[in-house]
Motif scaffolding. Structure first.
Motif, PDB file in Angstrom:
ATOM      1  N   ILE A  19      25.253  70.325  22.389  1.00  0.00           N
ATOM      2  CA  ILE A  19      25.916  71.431  22.578  1.00  0.00           C
ATOM      3  C   ILE A  19      27.400  71.440  22.188  1.00  0.00           C
ATOM      4  O   ILE A  19      28.081  70.543  22.510  1.00  0.00           O
ATOM      5  N   GLY A  20      27.619  72.441  21.176  1.00  0.00           N
ATOM      6  CA  GLY A  20      29.135  72.563  21.020  1.00  0.00           C
ATOM      7  C   GLY A  20      29.763  74.067  20.944  1.00  0.00           C
ATOM      8  O   GLY A  20      29.147  74.689  20.594  1.00  0.00           O
ATOM      9  N   SER A  21      30.827  73.899  21.705  1.00  0.00           N
ATOM     10  CA  SER A  21      31.448  75.266  21.964  1.00  0.00           C
ATOM     11  C   SER A  21      32.693  74.861  21.319  1.00  0.00           C
ATOM     12  O   SER A  21      33.726  74.346  21.675  1.00  0.00           O
ATOM     13  N   ILE A  22      33.114  75.376  20.132  1.00  0.00           N
ATOM     14  CA  ILE A  22      34.279  75.342  19.509  1.00  0.00           C
ATOM     15  C   ILE A  22      35.076  76.561  19.586  1.00  0.00           C
ATOM     16  O   ILE A  22      34.431  77.754  18.938  1.00  0.00           O
ATOM     17  N   SER A  23      36.295  76.621  19.998  1.00  0.00           N
ATOM     18  CA  SER A  23      37.047  77.835  20.443  1.00  0.00           C
ATOM     19  C   SER A  23      36.252  78.663  21.191  1.00  0.00           C
ATOM     20  O   SER A  23      36.401  79.829  20.856  1.00  0.00           O
ATOM     21  N   GLY A  24      35.454  78.224  21.891  1.00  0.00           N
ATOM     22  CA  GLY A  24      34.558  79.074  22.638  1.00  0.00           C
ATOM     23  C   GLY A  24      34.869  80.154  23.401  1.00  0.00           C
ATOM     24  O   GLY A  24      36.153  79.928  24.207  1.00  0.00           O
ATOM     25  N   SER A  25      34.253  81.392  23.799  1.00  0.00           N
ATOM     26  CA  SER A  25      35.083  82.295  24.365  1.00  0.00           C
ATOM     27  C   SER A  25      34.737  82.153  26.022  1.00  0.00           C
ATOM     28  O   SER A  25      34.101  82.897  26.869  1.00  0.00           O
ATOM     29  N   LEU A  26      35.178  80.867  26.524  1.00  0.00           N
ATOM     30  CA  LEU A  26      34.799  80.638  27.869  1.00  0.00           C
ATOM     31  C   LEU A  26      35.808  81.241  28.772  1.00  0.00           C
ATOM     32  O   LEU A  26      35.535  81.144  30.157  1.00  0.00           O
ATOM     33  N   TRP A  27      36.834  82.300  28.307  1.00  0.00           N
ATOM     34  CA  TRP A  27      37.408  82.981  29.148  1.00  0.00           C
ATOM     35  C   TRP A  27      36.456  84.288  29.526  1.00  0.00           C
ATOM     36  O   TRP A  27      36.945  84.981  30.641  1.00  0.00           O
ATOM     37  N   PHE A  28      35.290  84.416  28.994  1.00  0.00           N
ATOM     38  CA  PHE A  28      34.498  85.868  29.427  1.00  0.00           C
ATOM     39  C   PHE A  28      34.172  86.080  30.759  1.00  0.00           C
ATOM     40  O   PHE A  28      34.011  85.044  31.458  1.00  0.00           O
TER      41      PHE A  28
END
Length: 230
Positions: free
Chosen positions: A134-143
């Motif tokens: 799994i890769g979250s690159i500059s992912g919107s984990l602020w959601f």
């Protein structure tokens, strides 16, 4: 190297498979992209053997948002919370159709993404057992509410290798929701690391700096990561 191996159109979207024809199994890494050109730029910078499978043409604010939320930008649209519905469609329609086009049985799958697609990649590991990378690159984990959800729910994926990266200036924005991205990303990376291998990296710049290069680096790091080392 830039030639796409296979591509086809479905209802409003397009699927691309980059890689070399082989009967020997290699990892298949999925990524949601905006355009073929973007996919080509990423594929040309991936350093390890794989099939790079991409989907373009999806509605990012609908298909990748886990629940409804207010829009970020004035000219954008609200997040409509369609990730659950799209996850079912992706897993039961897009995935088997694409894998049927390959000449080997897929045993090693991954999903990566940038921005909202990076949020969808980590959403996938909570709702499917099919993805081991799994890769979250500059992912919107602020959601809104995502960090609380991820901390209080169990992944369906069994000990996936996770790659998370963020631009060094991504949290330095006026929007308070988006400014939480660094805190949430580091919090979740530490949480996931208690159960599975996690690679956390910082890239120079803001959210829009070198997205193709960042995704290619993430894919390459995932492909060289060995679960046995952790």
């Amino acid at each position: 190297m830039m030639a796409v191996m296979k591509s086809w159109r479905e209802e409003g979207y397009e699927i691309f498979l980059w890689g070399e024809e082989t009967k020997e199994p290699v990892p298949v890494i999925w990524c949601h992209i905006f355009s073929r050109e973007e996919g080509e730029k990423i594929w040309c910078r991936i350093t390890e053997p794989c099939i790079f499978a991409c989907v373009s043409g999806r509605d990012w604010n609908r298909d990748f948002s886990p629940w409804k939320a207010e829009k970020i930008y004035g000219k954008s649209t609200d997040f409509s919370g369609g990730a659950g519905e799209y996850m079912q469609y992706f897993e039961h329609v897009i995935l088997p159709e694409a894998e049927h086009a390959l000449s080997f049985e897929v045993k090693d799958r991954g999903m990566v993404g940038y921005s909202m697609a990076g949020l969808f990649a980590v959403y996938a590991m909570y709702h499917s057992e099919k993805f081991g990378r799994i890769g979250s690159i500059s992912g919107s984990l602020w959601f809104d509410g995502w960090a609380d959800y991820a901390l209080s729910h169990t992944m369906k994926a069994e000990k996936p290798v996770i790659y998370v990266s963020l631009g060094s200036r991504e949290h330095k924005v006026r929007n308070a929701r988006m400014a939480s991205v660094k805190k949430n990303t580091e919090l979740l990376a530490a949480h996931w690391k208690k159960a599975c291998p996690v690679i956390l990296e910082s890239n120079p710049g803001g959210h829009f700096d070198d997205p193709e290069g960042r995704v290619a680096r993430g894919v390459s790091r995932l492909l060289t990561s060995n679960k046995a080392l952790y």
